[in-house]
Write an enzyme that holds these catalytic residues in place. Structure first.
Site, PDB file in Angstrom:
ATOM      1  N   LYS A  23      15.818  13.816  26.292  1.00  0.00           N
ATOM      2  CA  LYS A  23      14.835  12.725  26.364  1.00  0.00           C
ATOM      3  C   LYS A  23      14.022  12.688  25.066  1.00  0.00           C
ATOM      4  CE  LYS A  23      14.628  12.920  31.399  1.00  0.00           C
ATOM      5  NZ  LYS A  23      13.932  13.467  32.579  1.00  0.00           N
ATOM      6  N   GLN A  65       8.861  17.056  34.201  1.00  0.00           N
ATOM      7  CA  GLN A  65      10.243  17.344  34.597  1.00  0.00           C
ATOM      8  C   GLN A  65      10.256  18.123  35.917  1.00  0.00           C
ATOM      9  OE1 GLN A  65      13.037  16.199  32.881  1.00  0.00           O
ATOM     10  NE2 GLN A  65      14.130  16.921  34.678  1.00  0.00           N
ATOM     11  N   ASP A  88       7.987   7.456  35.114  1.00  0.00           N
ATOM     12  CA  ASP A  88       9.020   7.811  36.096  1.00  0.00           C
ATOM     13  C   ASP A  88       8.869   7.002  37.389  1.00  0.00           C
ATOM     14  OD1 ASP A  88      10.884   9.613  35.099  1.00  0.00           O
ATOM     15  OD2 ASP A  88       9.555  11.338  35.344  1.00  0.00           O
TER      16      ASP A  88
END
Ligand code: NAD
Length: 285
Positions: A54, A98, A121
């Site tokens: 990412k 994460q 997200d």
């Protein structure tokens, strides 16, 4: 006849090119450079690879990347402190934590601490609610990628029977909701579904998000159906494979996504897109 392949790698590259071009104009047109902070707690090797990829993608696209690595022993208070700091950092337009987090940290508390305005997200309850209402601000990256892949085929979603296998908060439920908003008739299957193969066989669109290698077999797929494989499973020989028995299912399906090279690359492209959109929204304010 064998199914047409929906090439996630190629679609993601095209999307990333467009995103990169737009990002290059932003310092001049809006006075901003989008910034993304990735937070990694602990040393799970798969999570470390995801965060590294990412970060690399951000750098290539011209997004300012911040990476925060905390040891597995980090306390919840420490992690919360970092998030509060990132929420207030004007260089940062997206924050991603994460998952999974170590078991002594309450994931819900952490996800709720991320500002809904920087929640690229789409996991904050406010953004989940907005998605359910059909008025989303941040659409979770993987589900957004799934819809983009379906749309890339030119096939309509409206009126189709869609079966989503898996009901997680990060994939199954949001994919189902997006398909519903696009006027599909949606069924969500899970580990307690009775006659799952029979339900799946009725689908024009099957989305597999289970986490079990080769779970979807050819007898579960209607001739000509579209099969989107979200699963990422590592086999004993180290190879990555999806939730769909690709070689057999491609002989039944009309469209199919490969693993690797399917949904995975789309997820990263959508993360870049969500960060770009977030930066533009903040610049407007
Ligand atoms: P999860 O473990 O949170 O959820 C799995 C779901 O599958 C659950 O809802 C469960 O009910 C269902 N399930 C499990 N066993 C079943 C069975 N026997 N029959 C029917 N349903 C069953 O997983 P997740 O986070 O939703 O991820 C699913 C898969 O997608 C994993 O392989 C994950 O690695 C992958 N994934 C890929 C991406 C990507 O970018 N490609 C992103 C996220 C997740």
């Amino acid at each position: 006849m064998s199914a047409s392949i929906i090439d996630g790698k190629a679609l993601a590259l095209t999307l990333r090119d467009t995103i990169t071009q737009e990002i290059q104009t932003l310092p001049r047109t809006r006075g901003i450079t989008p910034g993304l902070a990735a937070v990694l707690v602990g040393d799970d090797p798969a999570s470390a690879v995801y965060v590294k990829n990412k970060k690399l993608a951000c750098e290539k696209a011209g997004i300012y990347p911040q990476e925060h690595r905390l040891p597995a022993s980090t306390t919840q208070e420490n992690l919360l402190r970092l998030i509060v700091q990132l929420n207030a950092d004007s260089r940062i337009h997206g924050i991603l934590v994460q998952l999974p987090l170590p078991s002594h940290i309450d994931t819900k508390v952490i996800l709720q601490a991320v500002s809904p305005e920087k929640d690229v997200d789409g996991f904050h309850p406010v953004n989940v609610g907005r998605l359910v209402e059909g008025d989303p601000v941040f659409v979770p990256c993987t589900p957004k990628g799934v819809i983009h892949m379906i749309d890339s085929t030119g096939e309509a979603i409206a009126g189709k029977r869609a079966v989503v296998i898996g009901r997680s908060n990060i994939v199954g439920k949001p994919v189902a909701m997006l398909l519903l908003h696009r006027h599909a008739t949606v069924t969500i299957c899970h580990s307690r579904t009775k006659d799952l193969p029979g339900v799946a066989r009725e689908a024009d669109i099957v989305v597999a998000a289970i986490g079990k290698a080769h779970f979807v077999t050819s007898d579960m797929v209607k001739k000509g159906a579209m099969v989107i494989d979200v699963g990422i499973n590592r086999l004993a020989d180290g190879k990555l494979t999806g939730d769909v028995d690709f070689d057999a299912v491609k002989e039944e399906a009309g469209w199919i996504t490969p693993v690797p090279g399917g949904v995975g690359p789309m997820t990263i492209a959508m993360l870049l897109q969500n960060t770009l959109e977030s930066a533009k929204r903040m610049a407007k304010k």
